[in-house]
Enzyme design. Structure first.
Site, PDB file in Angstrom:
ATOM      1  N   ASP A   1       0.812  -1.221   0.000  1.00  0.00           N
ATOM      2  CA  ASP A   1       0.000   0.000   0.000  1.00  0.00           C
ATOM      3  C   ASP A   1       0.844   1.268   0.000  1.00  0.00           C
ATOM      4  OD1 ASP A   1       0.759  -0.938   2.573  1.00  0.00           O
ATOM      5  OD2 ASP A   1      -0.673   0.386   3.548  1.00  0.00           O
TER       6      ASP A   1
ATOM      7  N   GLU B   1      -0.481  -2.061   5.141  1.00  0.00           N
ATOM      8  CA  GLU B   1       0.438  -2.002   6.284  1.00  0.00           C
ATOM      9  C   GLU B   1       0.274  -0.693   7.049  1.00  0.00           C
ATOM     10  OE1 GLU B   1       3.440  -1.119   8.886  1.00  0.00           O
ATOM     11  OE2 GLU B   1       3.411  -0.003   7.013  1.00  0.00           O
TER      12      GLU B   1
HETATM   13 NI    NI Z   1       6.693   0.869   5.338  1.00  0.00          NI
END
Ligand code: NI
Length: 396
Positions: free
Chosen positions: A82, A140
């Site tokens: 991401d 994340e």
């Molecule tokens: Ni990172």
């Protein structure tokens, strides 16, 4: 020799590793929205005949290389995919085409390196002493973290993963170098919101109103005791406040003041009691001034625990692959990473790939609009990750 073969393949695929990274960099997607990135990864895996499942824990993908061998392991390699809500200000030819979204944490590099590591491992599949699981993980950057979704989707099971390995770009280290650390490496991080509530009013009549602004200031000051007096002196802890909103004006004190901050540490028991201290101090400071403090703490990621054995194996592999002079020991960090979720479940190691290059003026920090990497790090990171997987399989 397998090592030389991997080095050669990493070199052969280097051009494509760069191209993949640039494509992903140009098409960044926010956490839990990585649809196009996932499609791109899946196409590549299809092209290389790597079996995989899509749509895990959101847009996560899990691939599998190698045949199950009796009494042999399965090692997982993880990359996050991401991007961040940042407006890119770089001027290279592959800047973000998605306005306001940027790969400013290097997850484009992580994904392209894992793709190439997968392609390398597929080519030497017959020589693997077990199985490699590829985890392309979404989200994340956003709580509760995509790693939890992968774990809940059974990502560490069937085949059961014995050890998991992740790598992260690091602008604090030159390209060509890598760093390792055993034990607690990155901090847990919780998000704290405190609302001080009272009856505001004209600043000229403090005796007739509640001064929510003064109480907010006192709460911030009193909360300094959490680290200085209540924290075990040997456990690193940070409590910082980055947001204070008192939306009054020169002569008006607002009814409510908002404070937001972050609590970071390396010990689960202390982390729990720190939250109790924060609540008590905020609530009682407010009540002493005849106001109310409403404390909301959102649990973030736990701390990243690097397993000694897994880390030593990875470090030894790096020394063999790059030479001892290219391998450093990392310092503990107070930043957080959702790889922590895996590391709390199974033996894990999370290491760093140097990406800086002073001569090329590549040195911006992570999460900045000018973050960039020296792409030579992709050559190091793709081959090394494959080699570490091979070595993890080989050793008990
Ligand atoms: Ni990172």
């Amino acid at each position: 020799m397998l090592k030389q073969k991997i080095q050669q393949l990493a070199y052969d695929f280097y051009g494509e590793t760069i191209a993949n990274r640039r494509y992903i960099h140009q098409h960044p997607e926010l956490s839990f929205q990585e649809e196009n990135t996932a499609r791109f990864i899946s196409q590549k895996l299809d092209e290389w005949h790597i079996q995989h499942e899509t749509g895990l824990g959101g847009h996560g993908i899990i691939g599998l290389i190698g045949k199950p061998v009796a009494n042999k392991k399965c090692i997982a390699l993880r990359a996050d995919m991401d991007a961040l809500p940042i407006i890119e200000t770089n001027t290279h030819e592959f800047v973000s085409k998605n306005p306001g979204v940027m790969h400013a944490c290097g997850h484009d590099a992580h994904t392209s390196m894992l793709l190439t590591a997968a392609r390398i491992l597929k080519q030497i599949e017959d020589q693997l002493e077990g199985q490699i699981k590829l985890i392309f993980q979404p989200a994340e950057e956003k709580l509760p973290g995509g790693a939890l979704g992968i774990i809940k989707a059974g990502g560490l099971k069937n085949p059961d993963v014995q050890r998991i390995v992740g790598q992260h770009v690091f602008p604090g280290l030159d390209a060509g170098f890598v760093g390792f650390r055993s034990g607690a490496y990155m901090a847990s991080a919780d998000e704290i919101t405190i609302r001080i509530k009272g009856k505001g009013g004209h600043a000229a009549m403090p005796n007739q109103i509640n001064d929510t602004v003064l109480t907010a200031a006192q709460i911030i000051v009193n909360l300094q005791q959490v680290v200085s007096r209540f924290a075990p002196p040997v456990v690193p802890t940070v409590l910082s406040f980055g947001r204070v909103i008192a939306d009054g004006i020169f002569n008006i004190i607002p009814d409510e003041v908002l404070i937001q901050g972050t609590l970071r540490t390396f010990d689960e028991a202390w982390r729990t009691s720190a939250k109790t201290h924060i609540r008590r101090i905020a609530e009682n400071t407010a009540s002493a001034a005849n106001m109310k403090a409403v404390v909301l703490i959102e649990d973030g990621y736990p701390f990243v625990m690097n397993d000694d054995h897994a880390t030593q194996l990875a470090k030894n592999a790096a020394i063999a692959y790059l030479g001892a002079e290219k391998v450093i020991d990392l310092e503990q960090r107070m930043t957080a990473e959702d790889f922590a979720w895996y590391s709390q479940q199974i033996p894990a190691t999370f290491y760093r790939i140097g990406t800086a290059n002073a001569a090329k003026e590549i040195n911006s920090n992570l999460h900045t609009s000018t973050f960039d990497i020296d792409e030579e790090s992709l050559l190091t990171g793709s081959g090394l990750m494959a080699w570490i997987a091979v070595e993890q399989l080989k050793h008990k």
